[in-house]
Write a protein that holds these residues in place. Structure first.
Motif, PDB file in Angstrom:
ATOM      1  N   SER A  18       1.092  12.361  -9.803  1.00 49.92           N
ATOM      2  CA  SER A  18      -0.100  11.699 -10.720  1.00 49.92           C
ATOM      3  C   SER A  18      -0.225   9.864 -10.000  1.00 49.92           C
ATOM      4  O   SER A  18       0.693   9.418  -9.506  1.00 49.92           O
ATOM      5  N   VAL A  19      -1.833  10.031  -8.926  1.00 48.47           N
ATOM      6  CA  VAL A  19      -2.225   9.212  -8.619  1.00 48.47           C
ATOM      7  C   VAL A  19      -3.600   8.547  -9.538  1.00 48.47           C
ATOM      8  O   VAL A  19      -3.829   9.448  -9.623  1.00 48.47           O
ATOM      9  N   SER A  20      -3.383   6.800  -9.819  1.00 48.82           N
ATOM     10  CA  SER A  20      -4.320   6.391  -9.654  1.00 48.82           C
ATOM     11  C   SER A  20      -5.143   5.575  -8.888  1.00 48.82           C
ATOM     12  O   SER A  20      -4.143   4.792  -7.857  1.00 48.82           O
ATOM     13  N   ILE A  21      -6.247   5.665  -9.219  1.00 47.19           N
ATOM     14  CA  ILE A  21      -6.784   4.276  -7.835  1.00 47.19           C
ATOM     15  C   ILE A  21      -7.907   3.708  -9.210  1.00 47.19           C
ATOM     16  O   ILE A  21      -8.094   3.608  -9.786  1.00 47.19           O
ATOM     17  N   MET A  22      -7.068   2.119  -9.147  1.00 48.34           N
ATOM     18  CA  MET A  22      -7.464   0.411  -9.468  1.00 48.34           C
ATOM     19  C   MET A  22      -7.948  -0.745  -9.039  1.00 48.34           C
ATOM     20  O   MET A  22      -7.494   0.019  -8.282  1.00 48.34           O
ATOM     21  N   PRO A  23      -8.237  -0.752  -9.926  1.00 44.83           N
ATOM     22  CA  PRO A  23      -9.012  -2.165  -9.519  1.00 44.83           C
ATOM     23  C   PRO A  23      -8.200  -3.409  -9.185  1.00 44.83           C
ATOM     24  O   PRO A  23      -8.188  -4.135  -9.189  1.00 44.83           O
ATOM     25  N   CYS A  24      -6.732  -2.763  -9.452  1.00 46.41           N
ATOM     26  CA  CYS A  24      -5.248  -3.901 -10.226  1.00 46.41           C
ATOM     27  C   CYS A  24      -4.267  -3.797  -8.873  1.00 46.41           C
ATOM     28  O   CYS A  24      -4.149  -2.377  -8.636  1.00 46.41           O
ATOM     29  N   THR A  25      -3.841  -4.898  -8.531  1.00 50.31           N
ATOM     30  CA  THR A  25      -2.726  -5.140  -8.019  1.00 50.31           C
ATOM     31  C   THR A  25      -1.773  -4.770  -9.162  1.00 50.31           C
ATOM     32  O   THR A  25       0.162  -4.464  -8.940  1.00 50.31           O
ATOM     33  N   ALA A  26      -1.568  -5.172 -10.519  1.00 43.42           N
ATOM     34  CA  ALA A  26      -0.707  -5.128 -11.155  1.00 43.42           C
ATOM     35  C   ALA A  26      -0.062  -4.350 -12.266  1.00 43.42           C
ATOM     36  O   ALA A  26       0.721  -3.559 -12.041  1.00 43.42           O
ATOM     37  N   LYS A  27      -0.887  -2.850 -11.579  1.00 44.34           N
ATOM     38  CA  LYS A  27      -1.239  -1.559 -12.220  1.00 44.34           C
ATOM     39  C   LYS A  27       0.312  -0.880 -11.052  1.00 44.34           C
ATOM     40  O   LYS A  27       0.583   0.052 -11.834  1.00 44.34           O
ATOM     41  N   ASN A  33       0.325  -0.927   0.419  1.00 41.32           N
ATOM     42  CA  ASN A  33      -0.060   0.550   0.172  1.00 41.32           C
ATOM     43  C   ASN A  33       1.018   0.905  -0.376  1.00 41.32           C
ATOM     44  O   ASN A  33       2.225   0.950   0.465  1.00 41.32           O
ATOM     45  N   TYR A  34       0.514   2.495  -0.546  1.00 43.81           N
ATOM     46  CA  TYR A  34       1.000   3.373  -0.863  1.00 43.81           C
ATOM     47  C   TYR A  34       0.042   4.066  -0.211  1.00 43.81           C
ATOM     48  O   TYR A  34      -0.016   5.496  -0.535  1.00 43.81           O
ATOM     49  N   ILE A  35      -0.567   4.460   0.850  1.00 45.57           N
ATOM     50  CA  ILE A  35      -1.648   5.188   1.730  1.00 45.57           C
ATOM     51  C   ILE A  35      -0.745   6.851   2.398  1.00 45.57           C
ATOM     52  O   ILE A  35      -1.419   7.712   1.862  1.00 45.57           O
ATOM     53  N   GLU A  36       0.045   6.090   3.052  1.00 43.05           N
ATOM     54  CA  GLU A  36       0.823   7.512   3.723  1.00 43.05           C
ATOM     55  C   GLU A  36       1.849   7.785   2.877  1.00 43.05           C
ATOM     56  O   GLU A  36       2.113   9.794   2.812  1.00 43.05           O
ATOM     57  N   THR A  38      -8.383  -0.491  -5.019  1.00 40.98           N
ATOM     58  CA  THR A  38     -10.055   0.514  -4.727  1.00 40.98           C
ATOM     59  C   THR A  38     -10.313   0.256  -2.780  1.00 40.98           C
ATOM     60  O   THR A  38     -10.339   1.456  -2.220  1.00 40.98           O
ATOM     61  N   ARG A  39      -9.474  -1.169  -3.074  1.00 43.71           N
ATOM     62  CA  ARG A  39      -9.315  -1.370  -0.923  1.00 43.71           C
ATOM     63  C   ARG A  39      -8.267   0.535  -0.764  1.00 43.71           C
ATOM     64  O   ARG A  39      -8.781   0.461   0.685  1.00 43.71           O
ATOM     65  N   GLU A  40      -7.296  -0.028  -0.754  1.00 40.81           N
ATOM     66  CA  GLU A  40      -7.049   1.376  -0.157  1.00 40.81           C
ATOM     67  C   GLU A  40      -7.542   2.767   0.117  1.00 40.81           C
ATOM     68  O   GLU A  40      -7.172   3.446   0.784  1.00 40.81           O
ATOM     69  N   LEU A  41      -7.587   3.046  -1.753  1.00 46.36           N
ATOM     70  CA  LEU A  41      -9.227   4.371  -1.237  1.00 46.36           C
ATOM     71  C   LEU A  41     -10.190   4.855  -0.028  1.00 46.36           C
ATOM     72  O   LEU A  41     -10.406   5.061   0.617  1.00 46.36           O
ATOM     73  N   ALA A  42     -10.245   3.054   0.034  1.00 45.90           N
ATOM     74  CA  ALA A  42     -12.175   2.772   0.802  1.00 45.90           C
ATOM     75  C   ALA A  42     -11.214   3.267   2.377  1.00 45.90           C
ATOM     76  O   ALA A  42     -11.572   3.930   3.313  1.00 45.90           O
TER      77      ALA A  42
END
Lengths: 596, 395
Positions: free
Chosen positions: A360-369, A213-216, A392-396
C-alpha cells in the motif's frame, strides 16, 4: 507627508511606496536581483549577501533585501563592483558547499546551483572547505534527511521552524567557521521535538534538507509480479503535481495524475478523498456524540473543543507541546491511515487478494505522513497499514523517470473500490476544508436541511487568515437532536503551528468557547504541505487553494454522506459509524511526548 | 629618554582622581539638555571604541527620538586583541563612567543604564556593584531617577558590535542586525538607545567638568582631545597611556619602541599594520593631514621588532577572526576561512604566491559586502600585512 519615494534603478526613475526595500523596488522595475536567504514567507535576514547592490554615495554595497529605499537613492544592480562581489560570494558559498551536484537529490532544483550556472562559475580557485568539516548525514528520521555539508547557512529553515511553526527544531549553533544549523544538542532528527512537517525542506534552497525518499522501494514493489500495489492520492496532490510537470501554478491535474499512476504500473489507483469522506462520517458522529454528552447528559468529563486529527504534523506537535490535551483530539485516524487499514482488510476481501501480497503506497503533499505510516500503532490490518509514503515531488520524479509526457496524458478516472469521492473530500487539501466538510454533513444530519450557505460554500472558514472563527446557529433540528436547538456551534480553524499555538493557548487558559477546532500543521493546509513542489509562497498557495475549491465546485457530489461508496462500506463492512469495526480499524490513540 | 626628542603630548584626565563627581552631576542635571549636547558637539569628542562616531550627535539623535522608553548602554565588551584600557577605567575611576551615563540618561530621557561587561571581566563585578550601589543611593538622594545594571557577556567578540550586543542582551544569539534602523531609534528592545564605549563616557566627564574648550584644545583638527593607548608587544614599557591625538607614528615609536621596531599594528586585529617606512607619514587620528595617512583606533598599539614573523602575526589574527566571526554572513564566515587557510596553503606551497592576490581581491569584497564592521575590517590587517610583508608570507 508624501507616501512615495523617488529612486532610480540603473538610471530608470521610479516611484515606490515608502518603506519598500531596494529589492521590492527592483521587482517593481522589472529587474531581478538574485537572492538566497530571502523568502517571501519569512522575515528578512540579510545574511547571504548575494543581493548586494551599489547605492551612489555609499562606500559599501547594500543588501537589497534589507535596505529600505530612501528619497533620491541612485541604485545600480549590475555594476562591475556588484557583479564582482556577487560572483565572489557565490564562489565562497560553493567553496563551503559539498558541490557534488550530480550526486545530489536536489540536482536541478537548487537555488545555489542556479546561481552558479547564471554567473558561470567555471573554476574552483578557492580552497574546498566542505571536506574539511567531516559532516555526517542525519538519516535517522523517517521523514527528513539533513546533510550539513550542503547547507549554506541562509537560516531559512531556522526562520521557517520558528516563524511559521513555532517549533524551533532547528537553530543556529556555534560561531565562526563552525557555525551550523543544528537540532537540540545536535541529536538526531528523529530524537528531537520535530513535527516532521517538512516546511524546512520546502524552504531550503539547496539539498541540505530533503525528504527521505522511497522511490526505489516503490519501483521494486511495482516490478514484483507477486505484489498487488495499491496507490492512494491525497487531495492536495492534484493541485500541486502540475507545477513539477512544467504546468502553471494552480493547474488541476486529477485525471492526468490518475493516468500517470496507471502507466507507472500501479495495480489500483484509488483516492484518499474516499477516506476523507469516511473521516467526516466518523469524526462528525464523534463530535455530535461529544456534544450530546456535554449538552444533554451534562457529562463534565467530555472534552470540548474537539480537535481534528488529520494532520500528522499537528498530532506530533500536540503530543509534544500540549500532552495534557490529547483527549481533545478526535480519535479518528487520518484519511491516509484509514485508507491503509481498509486496503488490507475491506479491499483485500472484496477483491479476494491476500493482504500479505498487497503493497500500500500513498502519494501525499506531506513528509509527516512518512512518520505517521511508521508509527507502531498503525498496524490495525494485521500488517503495516501503509507501506510507503511518497511526496508529490517523489511522484513527479517517478513520472519523469518513466518517460511519461505528463501534459499529453488523457484524463482517466480512479479505480473502484475506494475511488469514489465528493467535493467535501477534496477540500481537505485546504485549510478550513475539514471544518467545512464536517459542517456540510453534521448540519444536515442534525437539521435535515443543507447548511445555510450559498452553493454549500461555507466562506467564513475559508481563506488564508492564520486563525479564523465561525459560528453556526442550529435552528429547528430533528427531534433526536432537539437539545441542539438554538445552540451556536463555535468553530476555529488554524493553519501553521504558530497559529495552532494561539488557539491551544486559548483552550489552555479556559477562555475558549469553541466546540470544534481544525488544525493543519502547514501554512494553507495540505496544499502548502512540506511534500509539495518547491518553491512555495503565499501567492502560490493562494492559487492552489483556488484550484481546490474549483475542483470541489465541479464535483457532482459535494457532501461526504452522499458518497455511494461510503454508504456501501457501512452496509457491507463497517456496520455503523463508531461501531466495533470502525473502532478497531479507523480510530487510534495518541502518545504524550517530552518537550525536550 | 632624552628630553628634546620627546614629541608626544601626554594628557592626564581620565585617571585623575576627581572627588567631586556629585557636585558635577548636580550641576549638569540643572543645565538644559540642549546646552549639554552643544557642549559635547563643540568638544568634537568622537567615539573611542574605534569607529569614531561623534558622541554629541549620537546623544542628540537619540534625544530627538519620540520613543517613550530609552536606554543608555556602556559598552565594556572590550574584546579587541591588544586593548585593555576599559578594564583599567572601570577599576580605577568607575564613578566617572556612571556619572556620564546618568547625564546621558538625563539628556536623552532615559532612567535605565546598562553596563555590558565582557564575560572575562567577571572579577570586576563585586567592586563595580558596590560603586553602582553608592551611585544609585546618591541619585535617589538628589531625586534623580536613574539606575544601572551590569549585564555580563559570554565571551563572544562580536557582541561588542552594538546591534549584536542588543541581541545578546535580549537573550538571543549575538548576531549583528541589519542597519538601518540604527540604535538611535531602534536599539535595545527596539527602543532608542545610546551605546557608548567606556572611555568615551569617561571623556565626557572631563568635558562636563572642565568644559568643551579644555578638551578641544588637545589634539589636532578633526581629531580633538586625548585618547588612551594600550601599548603592548616589543616595547620596554607596555601599559596604558593617555596621549593627545594627532601624533605621528614615528614619535610614538621613538617613545615606546625598543630601537628595532619593524612594524606597529594600530587598532588591534581589526586595525592596520604600519611598516617602518611609513612611520613618518602616519598620524594617529580620525582624518589625515593633507599628506600621509591617518588611522583611527580603539587604542591598541602592538609593536613588533625584527625577531617577529609577520606571517605568524597574520596567522594569529586570522585564526581569531575565523573563530570570532558570528558566522551568519557569507563574506565574513567563509571569507575568514579562505584567508586563514589560504595563507597557510601559500606558505606550504600548495598554492602559488599569486594566490595572495586573489585573496587580496577577496578582502575587497569582504569590505564591500560584509554585514557588520567585523567582516568589513578583516581586510585591514590582511591587506596591510600582505602588501607590506609579502615575502614573509611566501618564504
Amino acid at each position: 507627508m508624501s507616501n512615495t519615494i523617488h529612486v532610480t534603478i540603473n538610471g530608470i526613475a521610479l516611484e515606490v511606496e515608502k518603506g519598500k526595500t531596494i529589492l521590492d523596488a527592483a521587482n517593481q522595475a522589472g529587474m531581478i536581483i538574485p537572492t538566497l536567504c530571502f523568502h517571501k514567507d519569512l522575515c528578512i535576514a540579510g545574511n547571504c549577501r548575494v543581493c548586494v547592490v551599489e547605492v551612489s554615495g555609499q562606500k559599501r554595497l547594500a543588501a537589497a533585501c534589507a535596505t529600505p529605499c530612501e528619497e533620491e537613492m541612485e541604485i545600480q544592480t549590475n555594476s562591475l563592483k556588484v557583479r564582482n562581489s556577487r560572483k565572489h560570494i557565490i564562489e565562497l558559498l560553493l567553496s563551503e558547499h559539498n558541490a557534488d551536484c550530480t550526486k545530489c537529490y536536489k540536482n536541478g532544483n537548487c537555488e545555489l546551483q542556479e546561481l552558479a550556472s547564471e554567473y558561470k562559475i567555471m573554476t574552483q580557485d578557492f580552497l574546498r572547505l566542505a571536506p574539511m568539516k567531516n559532516y555526517t548525514i542525519d538519516q535517522f528520521s523517517p521523514s527528513i534527511i539533513k546533510d550539513d555539508s550542503k547547507c549554506i547557512r541562509c537560516q531559512r529553515c531556522v526562520r521557517t521552524c520558528a516563524e511559521l511553526q513555532g517549533v524551533n527544531a532547528l537553530t543556529v549553533a556555534y560561531k565562526g567557521d563552525e557555525m551550523k544549523i543544528a537540532s537540540f544538542f545536535e541529536k538526531a532528527m528523529n530524537d528531537v521535538v520535530c513535527t516532521n512537517c517538512g516546511q524546512c525542506v520546502n524552504h531550503c534552497p539547496t539539498g541540505a534538507l530533503v525528504e527521505r525518499n522511497y522511490i526505489e522501494e516503490v519501483w521494486d514493489a511495482i516490478s514484483d509480479p507477486d505484489k498487488h500495489v495499491v496507490v492512494q492520492t491525497a487531495p492536495a496532490v492534484r493541485v500541486g503535481l502540475g507545477e513539477e510537470m512544467g504546468m502553471e501554478v494552480g493547474s488541476r491535474v486529477t485525471g492526468k495524475m490518475v493516468s500517470a499512476l496507471k502507466r507507472l504500473g500501479f495495480n489500483a489507483v484509488l483516492d484518499t478523498d474516499f477516506t476523507a469522506d469516511l473521516t467526516i462520517i466518523e469524526e462528525g458522529t464523534e463530535l455530535l456524540n461529544r456534544l450530546k454528552k456535554a449538552l444533554k447528559e451534562k457529562d463534565n468529563s467530555v472534552k470540548l473543543p474537539m480537535a481534528t486529527s488529520c494532520s500528522p504534523g499537528w498530532i506530533k506537535y500536540i503530543e509534544h507541546m500540549y500532552p495534557e490535551f490529547l483527549e481533545h483530539l478526535s480519535t479518528c485516524k487520518s484519511p491516509q491511515q484509514m485508507f491503509g487499514a481498509l486496503v488490507k482488510t475491506y479491499y483485500a476481501k472484496a477483491r479476494k487478494i491476500d493482504p500479505e501480497n498487497i503493497v500500500s503506497v500513498s502519494i501525499m503533499p506531506c513528509t509527516a505522513k512518512k512518520f505517521e505510516a511508521n508509527r507502531p500503532e498503525m498496524h490495525d490490518s494485521g500488517y503495516r497499514d501503509v507501506d510507503y509514503v511518497l511526496t508529490t515531488r517523489e511522484l513527479a520524479i517517478m513520472i519523469k523517470q518513466a518517460g511519461i509526457d505528463f501534459k499529453k496524458l488523457p484524463d482517466e478516472k480512479f479505480d473502484r473500490l475506494m475511488g469514489e469521492s465528493t467535493g467535501a473530500g477534496v477540500i481537505f487539501g485546504a485549510t478550513g476544508g475539514v471544518m467545512e466538510a464536517a459542517l456540510r454533513t453534521a448540519y444536515e444530519l442534525v437539521t435535515g436541511r443543507e447548511v445555510p450557505f450559498e452553493n454549500l460554500n461555507i466562506t467564513p472558514v475559508r481563506g488564508m487568515e492564520g486563525v479564523r472563527q465561525a459560528t453556526i446557529k442550529i435552528e429547528n433540528p430533528l427531534t433526536q437532536w432537539d437539545f441542539l436547538d438554538g445552540v451556536e456551534l463555535k468553530c476555529a480553524v488554524a493553519h501553521g503551528l504558530v497559529n495552532a499555538q494561539k488557539v491551544m493557548d486559548e483552550v489552555k487558559s479556559g477562555t475558549s468557547q469553541y466546540h470544534f477546532i481544525e488544525v493543519m500543521a502547514c501554512p494553507g493546509g495540505c496544499l502548502g504541505g512540506g511534500g509539495q513542489p518547491i518553491p512555495t509562497s503565499p501567492e502560490i498557495r493562494e492559487k492552489r487553494m483556488e484550484a481546490i475549491y474549483a475542483e470541489d465546485a465541479g464535483m457532482p457530489l459535494r457532501k461526504s454522506h452522499e458518497n455511494p461508496e461510503i454508504l456501501k462500506i457501512y452496509q457491507d463492512f463497517l456496520g455503523e459509524p463508531l461501531g466495533l469495526k470502525s473502532h478497531h480499524l479507523l480510530h487510534t490513540k495518541y502518545i504524550g511526548r517530552d518537550r525536550l | 629618554m632624552v628630553a628634546h626628542s620627546y614629541q608626544l603630548k601626554r594628557a592626564d584626565f581620565i585617571f585623575k582622581n576627581e572627588n567631586d563627581w556629585e557636585r558635577i552631576l548636580d550641576k549638569m542635571l540643572k543645565r538644559p539638555t540642549r546646552e549639554l549636547i552643544n557642549e559635547l558637539m563643540s568638544s568634537e569628542l568622537k567615539g573611542r571604541g574605534g569607529a569614531g562616531f561623534p558622541t554629541g550627535l549620537k546623544w542628540k539623535l537619540t534625544a530627538e527620538d519620540p520613543s517613550d522608553t530609552k536606554f543608555v548602554i556602556c559598552n565594556a565588551d572590550e574584546g579587541e586583541p591588544g586593548t585593555f584600557k576599559d578594564r583599567e577605567i572601570l577599576t580605577k575611576v568607575p564613578y566617572k563612567v556612571l556619572m556620564a551615563m546618568a547625564v546621558c540618561g538625563y539628556v536623552i530621557g532615559s532612567n535605565q543604564g546598562y553596563i555590558y561587561l565582557r564575560g572575562e571581566y567577571k572579577f570586576l563585578v563585586p567592586e563595580l556593584n558596590k560603586v553602582i550601589q553608592e551611585f544609585e543611593y546618591y541619585c535617589k538622594q538628589i531625586g534623580h531617577d536613574f539606575s544601572i545594571k551590569i549585564f555580563l557577556g559570554s565571551g563572544a567578540y562580536i557582541c561588542g558590535e552594538e546591534t549584536a550586543l542588543f541581541e545578546s542582551m535580549e537573550g538571543k544569539r549575538g548576531e549583528p542586525r541589519n542597519k538601518p534602523p540604527y540604535p538611535s531609534s531602534n536599539g535595545y528592545m527596539g527602543k532608542a538607545t545610546v551605546v557608548n564605549n567606556v572611555e568615551t563616557l569617561a571623556h565626557t566627564f572631563t568635558i562636563f567638568k572642565y568644559g568643551a574648550k579644555k578638551f578641544y584644545d588637545l589634539g589636532v583638527q578633526y581629531s580633538r582631545g586625548s585618547k588612551l593607548f594600550s601599548v603592548s608587544g616589543d616595547t620596554p614599557k607596555p601599559g596604558i597611556y593617555e596621549l593627545e591625538l594627532g601624533m605621528s607614528l614615528q614619535d610614538f615609536v621613538n617613545e615606546f619602541g625598543d630601537g628595532d621596531t619593524k612594524a606597529v599594528q594600530v587598532g588591534g586585529a581589526s586595525g592596520f599594520l604600519v611598516p617602518r617606512k611609513r612611520f613618518e607619514k602616519t598620524t594617529i587620528g580620525y582624518r589625515g593631514k593633507l599628506t600621509g595617512i591617518s588611522l583611527p583606533t580603539g587604542g591598541s598599539m602592538m609593536l613588533f621588532n625584527s625577531s617577529r614573523s609577520m606571517y605568524n602575526v597574520l596567522d594569529n589574527y586570522l585564526e581569531f577572526f575565523r573563530e570570532e566571526s558570528c558566522g551568519q554572513c557569507t563574506p565574513c564566515r567563509v571569507g575568514c576561512q579562505q584567508l586563514h587557510f589560504g595563507i597557510k596553503a601559500v606558505k606550504r606551497g600548495d598554492k602559488p604566491a599569486q594566490y595572495l592576490d586573489k585573496l587580496l581581491k577577496l578582502t575587497e569584497t569582504m569590505q564591500l559586502t560584509a554585514k557588520c564592521g567585523l567582516g568589513q575590517s578583516v581586510a585591514n590587517s590582511f591587506s596591510s600585512i600582505v602588501e607590506n610583508f609579502r615575502e614573509e608570507m611566501i618564504y
